[in-house]
Write a protein that holds these residues in place. Structure first.
Motif, PDB file in Angstrom:
ATOM      1  N   SER A  46     -64.274   8.497  38.876  1.00  0.00           N
ATOM      2  CA  SER A  46     -64.557   9.594  37.947  1.00  0.00           C
ATOM      3  C   SER A  46     -65.952  10.152  38.148  1.00  0.00           C
ATOM      4  CB  SER A  46     -64.386   9.108  36.507  1.00  0.00           C
ATOM      5  OG  SER A  46     -65.307   8.068  36.228  1.00  0.00           O
ATOM      6  N   PHE A  59     -66.563  13.217  40.277  1.00  0.00           N
ATOM      7  CA  PHE A  59     -66.245  14.568  39.796  1.00  0.00           C
ATOM      8  C   PHE A  59     -67.078  14.986  38.590  1.00  0.00           C
ATOM      9  CE2 PHE A  59     -62.474  12.744  41.792  1.00  0.00           C
ATOM     10  CZ  PHE A  59     -62.168  13.726  42.740  1.00  0.00           C
ATOM     11  N   THR A  60     -67.530  14.010  37.823  1.00  0.00           N
ATOM     12  CA  THR A  60     -68.295  14.392  36.638  1.00  0.00           C
ATOM     13  C   THR A  60     -69.183  13.241  36.196  1.00  0.00           C
ATOM     14  OG1 THR A  60     -68.161  15.128  34.341  1.00  0.00           O
ATOM     15  CG2 THR A  60     -66.474  13.603  35.077  1.00  0.00           C
ATOM     16  N   GLY A  61     -70.205  13.569  35.488  1.00  0.00           N
ATOM     17  CA  GLY A  61     -71.095  12.562  34.949  1.00  0.00           C
ATOM     18  C   GLY A  61     -70.940  12.402  33.449  1.00  0.00           C
ATOM     19  N   GLU A  62     -70.010  13.101  32.832  1.00  0.00           N
ATOM     20  CA  GLU A  62     -69.794  13.039  31.395  1.00  0.00           C
ATOM     21  C   GLU A  62     -69.199  11.677  31.003  1.00  0.00           C
ATOM     22  OE1 GLU A  62     -70.479  15.133  29.008  1.00  0.00           O
ATOM     23  OE2 GLU A  62     -71.373  16.618  30.379  1.00  0.00           O
ATOM     24  N   VAL A 105     -65.755  11.316  29.765  1.00  0.00           N
ATOM     25  CA  VAL A 105     -64.679  11.332  30.773  1.00  0.00           C
ATOM     26  C   VAL A 105     -64.672  10.020  31.573  1.00  0.00           C
ATOM     27  CG1 VAL A 105     -63.789  12.477  32.832  1.00  0.00           C
ATOM     28  CG2 VAL A 105     -64.757  13.832  30.966  1.00  0.00           C
ATOM     29  N   VAL A 106     -65.881   9.590  31.996  1.00  0.00           N
ATOM     30  CA  VAL A 106     -65.994   8.399  32.845  1.00  0.00           C
ATOM     31  C   VAL A 106     -65.504   7.154  32.084  1.00  0.00           C
ATOM     32  CG1 VAL A 106     -67.593   6.880  34.056  1.00  0.00           C
ATOM     33  CG2 VAL A 106     -67.854   9.385  34.198  1.00  0.00           C
TER      34      VAL A 106
END
Length: 409
Positions: free
Chosen positions: A372, A375-378, A381-382
């Protein structure tokens, strides 16, 4: 008994010379064949013989047959010239004592020693020839009386053969504890049973006499050699209800030839037993390899599952970006994981399956987290993806480990 009818006639006869003594029965030396020497006169001998005879008559009537025999034998020795008739009296006394062999010997001597021209002792006395024939028949009946021989053996119910000593012919066979009917004679008693030495002994039976024999058979022996892996395992020998410690690692011994159980044990190893049979004059080699105790992973997986469940569910609920919800979910997830594992994980869960489940759970979380992050560091989400990765890794790892029966090592 015919004593009273002939007492006066018999005792009135004077003592004869030594040459008039009856010929001894070669088959048995009787008391009347061992009369002591005396220098007394004929008148003295006659008087003594009368006294002994009268006492013998009285003792016989009183049932003291042993005492009667002693007196009658003494009377015979004093008045041997007419002693053949006293032989019958002595024989009848022995028959009453159930000593049939001596009864037969005296009655048979009476038949043989009676003169062919013997006369009636009195008008009331039986005819000598008829009496001799009756006594001869009585001797035949007595000789046919069987001896009853009970034979006990150790071990019980051993096989028994009884053979005539003269020609070896087996006349009786049976088992320990049986009673055998045998005519008087000399026999060979043979006793055999499996695992024991054959036993033979002489068996002499008497006319009409009971006998009891006890035969203890000597066990045959062999040797046993036991080797156990690992070398510090304890060895036990089970013999019936007795379970005794005999050695460590290696043990050799001489044992009676029969069946035993060899048992070996060591902490951390699975106990093993072997049924063995020792055979005569042989060495039995026994090898025992103790397998390691299987290790179970149920408790390990319960502990890890509780923690992992809390982490995974807390991460998944972090998608709401609410710490309170994530914390509550973590507590609930841990409790749910513990309850599920307690109810459904088998007691004998293999340690390999537990280890693989733990490894795949951690691996699933790492893969989800790093995947994850590409694609993103949020964190909203992770974190959920990491939690889902842990759940998926746990499921895959447990299924694979349980289906393949994965073991440690």
């Amino acid at each position: 008994m015919r004593i009273a009818g002939i007492a006066l006639v018999v005792l009135a006869v004077t003592a004869g010379s030594a040459a008039a003594q009856p010929k001894p029965d070669l088959s048995m030396v009787l008391d009347v064949d061992r009369c002591p020497h005396t220098d007394a006169t004929e008148d003295v001998l006659t008087a003594q013989g009368r006294e002994h005879y009268q006492r013998g008559e009285t003792l016989y009537l009183q049932g003291d047959y042993k005492g009667a025999v002693l007196e009658l034998v003494a009377s015979y020795c004093k008045i041997s010239s007419f002693g053949y008739s006293i032989l019958k009296d002595i024989g009848q006394a022995y028959e009453r004592m159930l000593d049939y062999e001596k009864a037969v010997a005296y009655l048979d001597r009476y038949v043989r020693e009676m003169p062919d021209d013997a006369k009636r002792a009195s008008s009331c006395a039986p005819d000598p020839k008829e009496d001799r024939e009756n006594v001869r028949r009585r001797v035949a009946v007595l000789k046919d009386l069987k001896a009853h021989v009970k034979i006990q053996t150790l071990p019980g119910r051993a096989a028994i053969e009884i053979a005539r000593k003269s020609d070896g012919f087996v006349v009786r066979s049976g088992f320990g504890g049986d009673t055998f009917e045998l005519v008087a004679g000399w026999y060979t008693l043979r006793t055999t049973t499996r695992g024991h030495e054959k036993h033979e002994e002489e068996l002499v039976t008497r006319i009409g006499q009971p006998d009891t024999r006890f035969v203890s058979l000597t066990p045959q022996t062999g040797r046993i050699s036991v080797n156990v892996t690992p070398a510090d395992a304890k060895i036990y020998l089970v013999d019936g209800a007795v379970d005794r410690f005999v050695g460590v690692g290696r043990w050799e011994a001489k044992l009676d030839a029969r069946k035993y159980t060899v048992r070996a044990e060591k902490q951390g190893r699975i106990e093993a037993s072997r049924e063995v049979e020792i055979k005569p004059d042989e060495v039995l080699q026994v090898g025992v390899d103790l397998a390691p105790q299987p290790q179970f992973g149920r408790r390990q997986l319960l502990g890890f599952g509780t923690v992992a469940g809390a982490v995974a569910v807390g991460n998944v609920l972090f998608a709401f970006n609410e710490s309170a919800i994530a914390t509550t979910g973590a507590v609930g997830g841990g409790a749910a994981a513990l309850a599920f594992g307690y109810l459904y994980l088998p007691d004998d869960l293999a340690l390999g399956t537990s280890n693989l489940t733990i490894t795949s759970t951690i691996g699933g979380g790492i893969v989800g987290s790093f995947g994850s992050l590409l694609f993103t560091g949020e964190q909203s989400v992770v974190a959920p993806i990491t939690g889902l990765g842990m759940i998926g890794g746990a499921a895959v790892g447990y299924y694979f480990g349980d289906s393949r029966k994965v073991r440690t090592g």
